[in-house]
Design a protein around this motif. Structure first.
Motif, PDB file in Angstrom:
ATOM      1  N   GLY A 501      35.768  58.789  35.969  1.00 35.81           N
ATOM      2  CA  GLY A 501      35.526  57.468  35.403  1.00 35.81           C
ATOM      3  C   GLY A 501      35.051  56.477  36.448  1.00 35.81           C
ATOM      4  N   GLY A 502      34.000  55.739  36.114  1.00 35.27           N
ATOM      5  CA  GLY A 502      33.380  54.818  37.057  1.00 35.27           C
ATOM      6  C   GLY A 502      34.141  53.515  37.228  1.00 35.27           C
ATOM      7  N   ILE A 503      34.316  53.108  38.469  1.00 32.94           N
ATOM      8  CA  ILE A 503      34.973  51.844  38.812  1.00 32.94           C
ATOM      9  C   ILE A 503      34.133  51.154  39.882  1.00 32.94           C
ATOM     10  N   ILE A 504      33.798  49.873  39.663  1.00 33.08           N
ATOM     11  CA  ILE A 504      33.107  49.110  40.697  1.00 33.08           C
ATOM     12  C   ILE A 504      33.819  47.773  40.879  1.00 33.08           C
ATOM     13  N   PRO A 505      34.324  47.483  42.063  1.00 27.64           N
ATOM     14  CA  PRO A 505      34.971  46.195  42.305  1.00 27.64           C
ATOM     15  C   PRO A 505      33.944  45.062  42.299  1.00 27.64           C
ATOM     16  N   ILE A 506      34.230  44.023  41.537  1.00 28.10           N
ATOM     17  CA  ILE A 506      33.357  42.846  41.499  1.00 28.10           C
ATOM     18  C   ILE A 506      33.897  41.846  42.519  1.00 28.10           C
ATOM     19  N   VAL A 507      33.040  41.345  43.397  1.00 27.58           N
ATOM     20  CA  VAL A 507      33.537  40.557  44.530  1.00 27.58           C
ATOM     21  C   VAL A 507      33.310  39.053  44.392  1.00 27.58           C
ATOM     22  N   SER A 508      32.656  38.621  43.324  1.00 28.70           N
ATOM     23  CA  SER A 508      32.456  37.177  43.126  1.00 28.70           C
ATOM     24  C   SER A 508      31.921  36.928  41.730  1.00 28.70           C
ATOM     25  N   HIS A 509      31.945  35.659  41.308  1.00 33.97           N
ATOM     26  CA  HIS A 509      31.371  35.293  40.014  1.00 33.97           C
ATOM     27  C   HIS A 509      29.875  35.571  40.007  1.00 33.97           C
ATOM     28  N   LYS A 510      29.206  35.261  41.096  1.00 36.35           N
ATOM     29  CA  LYS A 510      27.765  35.519  41.207  1.00 36.35           C
ATOM     30  C   LYS A 510      27.480  37.014  41.101  1.00 36.35           C
ATOM     31  N   ASN A 511      28.303  37.809  41.758  1.00 34.03           N
ATOM     32  CA  ASN A 511      28.151  39.258  41.724  1.00 34.03           C
ATOM     33  C   ASN A 511      28.321  39.793  40.308  1.00 34.03           C
ATOM     34  N   ALA A 512      29.312  39.255  39.566  1.00 28.99           N
ATOM     35  CA  ALA A 512      29.543  39.680  38.183  1.00 28.99           C
ATOM     36  C   ALA A 512      28.337  39.371  37.301  1.00 28.99           C
ATOM     37  N   GLU A 533      35.565  32.657  37.843  1.00 30.62           N
ATOM     38  CA  GLU A 533      35.146  31.254  37.961  1.00 30.62           C
ATOM     39  C   GLU A 533      35.962  30.538  39.038  1.00 30.62           C
ATOM     40  N   ASP A 534      35.238  29.875  39.965  1.00 31.25           N
ATOM     41  CA  ASP A 534      35.852  29.009  40.985  1.00 31.25           C
ATOM     42  C   ASP A 534      36.784  29.743  41.934  1.00 31.25           C
ATOM     43  N   LYS A 535      36.640  31.028  42.073  1.00 27.24           N
ATOM     44  CA  LYS A 535      37.472  31.779  43.001  1.00 27.24           C
ATOM     45  C   LYS A 535      36.850  31.768  44.403  1.00 27.24           C
ATOM     46  N   THR A 536      37.708  31.620  45.430  1.00 25.61           N
ATOM     47  CA  THR A 536      37.242  31.739  46.806  1.00 25.61           C
ATOM     48  C   THR A 536      36.955  33.205  47.110  1.00 25.61           C
ATOM     49  N   ARG A 537      36.347  33.470  48.274  1.00 21.61           N
ATOM     50  CA  ARG A 537      36.060  34.854  48.669  1.00 21.61           C
ATOM     51  C   ARG A 537      37.343  35.672  48.717  1.00 21.61           C
ATOM     52  N   VAL A 542      40.990  39.790  46.078  1.00 18.78           N
ATOM     53  CA  VAL A 542      42.258  40.208  45.470  1.00 18.78           C
ATOM     54  C   VAL A 542      42.045  40.563  44.003  1.00 18.78           C
ATOM     55  N   LEU A 543      41.267  39.719  43.311  1.00 17.23           N
ATOM     56  CA  LEU A 543      40.989  39.956  41.894  1.00 17.23           C
ATOM     57  C   LEU A 543      40.211  41.259  41.696  1.00 17.23           C
ATOM     58  N   ALA A 544      39.287  41.558  42.629  1.00 17.85           N
ATOM     59  CA  ALA A 544      38.501  42.799  42.548  1.00 17.85           C
ATOM     60  C   ALA A 544      39.419  44.014  42.551  1.00 17.85           C
ATOM     61  N   VAL A 545      40.435  43.988  43.421  1.00 22.70           N
ATOM     62  CA  VAL A 545      41.379  45.099  43.479  1.00 22.70           C
ATOM     63  C   VAL A 545      42.216  45.155  42.204  1.00 22.70           C
ATOM     64  N   ASP A 546      42.682  44.011  41.754  1.00 21.26           N
ATOM     65  CA  ASP A 546      43.538  43.972  40.565  1.00 21.26           C
ATOM     66  C   ASP A 546      42.806  44.506  39.334  1.00 21.26           C
ATOM     67  N   ILE A 547      41.595  44.025  39.108  1.00 14.02           N
ATOM     68  CA  ILE A 547      40.826  44.456  37.929  1.00 14.02           C
ATOM     69  C   ILE A 547      40.484  45.943  38.032  1.00 14.02           C
ATOM     70  N   SER A 548      40.135  46.397  39.218  1.00 14.08           N
ATOM     71  CA  SER A 548      39.805  47.818  39.402  1.00 14.08           C
ATOM     72  C   SER A 548      41.001  48.702  39.085  1.00 14.08           C
ATOM     73  N   LEU A 549      42.198  48.268  39.491  1.00  7.52           N
ATOM     74  CA  LEU A 549      43.391  49.054  39.190  1.00  7.52           C
ATOM     75  C   LEU A 549      43.754  48.986  37.711  1.00  7.52           C
ATOM     76  N   GLU A 550      43.467  47.867  37.063  1.00  6.05           N
ATOM     77  CA  GLU A 550      43.668  47.770  35.615  1.00  6.05           C
ATOM     78  C   GLU A 550      42.778  48.783  34.896  1.00  6.05           C
TER      79      GLU A 550
END
Length: 585
Positions: A501-512, A533-537, A542-550
């Motif tokens: 199953g494919g997983i790609i960590p998203i690293v910013s709002h722009k990247n998404a 939205e409005d997340k710092t680098r 941190v969110l990239a890791v969390d969503i990827s693990l979800e």
């Protein structure tokens, strides 16, 4: 002429090569001459008949919309004219006329409907026997031969494949395996080889074949050509050609003839040589020993899956320059994090990068990592692909991931030419057949599965063809929407294959936003986009890791492992995702 009755008595001799002989005498495209200079084509037919052949081919080898770059109406006019010329040449004699059809170049869509229209045109013109020649694949023959026999039951159908001296077609398929499949098509009367190889090479090749029920055909080239002043020239070797075809007939080949470079002189000498040779029928009969040995072998990755492990493969993009220190350092870190394999893209987005296969060999040799190089159909012909596979096999690379490849951007197409002479399914088949016949250590064949397409029915159908062609593991595109997740579940239910199953960590709002709108094959749900939205680098990391693990937890029941794509070579994010996955597996 009643072809079958003749074949029971003596070898059946076709004419030689209209195309090269026409080019030797005149200039221009010989198929167009059916309309422009019909008297020239009639004259050549009569020369071959006078040389002693029993069958002539209509001057229509390249009469299709792709080869002639014209419309179907014009193609039909050419076929009608060619048919009438050939029938006129054979009139009043026992000469058989065969409607000649070469391969329709691959465009990504099936040529079956065009072939059927061509067949209908031949039948309407009074041509009732058919020759499919210089083929690289048997993909459409069952349907086309049934179509012919439904229209004309007593048609004689001859199919010929172009193989190099090593026994593989330009599509990378084994001539031996093709014959085994064609043997099962009852509508096909005869099968064999033509073009590409000379008489000696085909004679040596067919020595491994044994007697059987189908008529066998050999129509070699005059020999290997040379190029002089931009013209392809075949040296005159008609005596040697005729002598070799006599030996070929004595092996049991009952249908003979000539391809590129064979003039009426070649046919005349061959006719004299084969007079009195008794006909036989031959077919390849494999021992099955090597195929059985291959079945008993499996790659290290497949062993891990069989033992119940959810494997982790991580994709690293190769660098765009020769500085590979960062790539190698990232690979080393991933190895110590516990990844099972590293995949390497093959010039992603059609931009030149360090060759994936060379990096794979380097990873295997220097870091003892299991590499999975991507192999595209975009930049190499089948010869170059086979050479590369041989090299990787010698280096101990066990797995490859076959993909058709991203298209070259429009502004660059004048400078960068793509190959696309075959697609990923055919490449998989080529590797599978090399596994059977060439490699002592067979490759594990992986391929892609796009769970983000709208028409997933078509994707499932395509995946099943890949599996039939030897694919044992599918890597999905990233699962970042509910639709992709549902498609993944369906794939697990319907496909008899291992799935990562494919997983790609998203690293910013722009990247998404960029991935959702600019990258083909990746869809990102609006819910995930909004979370950035409005997340710092740092917060986005941190969110990239969390969503990827979800995602990983959600897909775990439906996959045999995980395929993690590294964004911007940020290995530190991948390390944290790997740790998280390992904690719940």
């Amino acid at each position: 002429m009643r072809v079958r009755e003749y074949l029971e008595k003596k070898p059946f001799l076709f004419d030689g090569a209209m195309g090269t002989y026409y080019a030797e005498k005149y200039n221009g495209t010989c198929e167009l001459a059916n309309l422009e200079y019909p008297e020239r084509i009639l004259e050549i037919h009569r020369e071959y008949i006078a040389a002693g052949c029993q069958a002539i081919k209509t001057n229509t080898f390249a009469a299709n919309t792709m080869s002639l770059e014209t419309d179907l109406k014009h193609v039909k006019e050419i076929i009608r004219a060619a048919s009438q010329i050939a029938l006129q040449a054979a009139k009043g004699s026992e000469i058989a006329v065969f409607g000649d059809m070469g391969p329709i170049p691959y465009t990504g869509s099936s040529p079956i409907e065009e072939y059927k229209k061509i067949i209908d045109t031949f039948l309407e013109s009074g041509v009732e026997n058919f020759l499919f020649e210089t083929l690289g694949s048997d993909e459409f023959l069952a349907e086309l031969s049934k179509y012919i026999k439904s229209k004309k039951e007593d048609s004689f159908i001859l199919t010929q494949f172009a193989v190099t001296p090593d026994g593989f077609t330009r599509m990378g398929l084994s001539g031996k395996n093709i014959l085994k499949r064609v043997k099962e098509i009852k509508e096909i009367d005869a099968v064999g080889f033509n073009c590409v190889s000379g008489a000696h090479h085909l004679y040596e090749y067919i020595k491994q074949f044994e007697l059987s029920q189908k008529y066998f055909s050999i129509m070699p080239n005059a020999g290997f050509p040379t190029v002089r002043d931009n013209r392809t020239i075949f040296e005159n070797s008609s005596d040697y050609f005729a002598e070799t075809l006599q030996k070929t007939a004595e092996l049991g080949v009952s249908i003979l003839g000539g391809c590129c470079g064979t003039t009426p002189d070649y046919i005349r000498k061959t006719a004299a040589r084969i007079e009195g040779v008794a006909p036989k029928r031959i077919e390849y009969k494999p021992s099955g020993q090597k195929a059985e040995e291959q079945k008993q072998k499996e790659t290290g990755l497949m062993k891990k899956i069989r033992m119940g492990k959810k494997i982790i493969a991580v994709e690293l993009d190769p660098p765009a320059n020769a500085e590979i220190a960062n790539f190698m350092e990232g690979a080393k870190r991933l190895k110590y994090s516990g990844v099972d394999a590293i995949t390497i893209a093959d010039c992603p987005l059609a931009r030149a990068r360090v060759d994936s296969s060379l990096l794979a060999c380097k990873l295997k040799r220097e870091l003892d990592i299991t590499p999975i190089p991507h192999m595209t159909c975009r930049d190499r012909n089948i010869n170059a692909t086979k050479a590369l596979l041989l090299g990787m096999n010698a280096e101990g690379v066990e797995n490859v991931l076959v993909v058709t490849g991203d298209p070259v951007p429009s502004p660059l197409r004048d400078e960068i030419k793509t190959m696309f002479s075959f697609h990923s399914g055919i490449l998989a088949k080529h590797i599978s057949e090399l596994n059977e016949e060439v490699f002592s250590s067979p490759f594990g064949i992986c391929a892609a599965l796009n769970v983000n397409v709208k028409n997933f029915d078509a994707q499932i159908k395509h995946a099943k063809r890949k599996i039939e062609n030897g694919v044992t593991m599918l890597f999905t595109q990233p699962v970042l929407t509910e639709e992709a997740f549902e498609n993944l579940k369906r794939a697990k239910e319907e496909l008899d294959v291992k799935i990562l199953g494919g997983i790609i960590p998203i690293v910013s709002h722009k990247n998404a936003c960029f991935m959702n709108n600019e990258i083909s094959g990746i869809n990102v749900s609006q819910d995930i986009i909004d979370r950035y939205e409005d997340k710092t680098r740092e917060e986005a990391s941190v969110l990239a890791v969390d969503i990827s693990l979800e995602v990983a937890k959600k897909i775990t029941p439906y996959v045999d492992g995980y395929y993690i794509i590294t964004p911007f070579n940020r290995v530190e994010i991948i390390e944290k995702i790997i740790q998280g996955i390992q904690s719940f597996n």
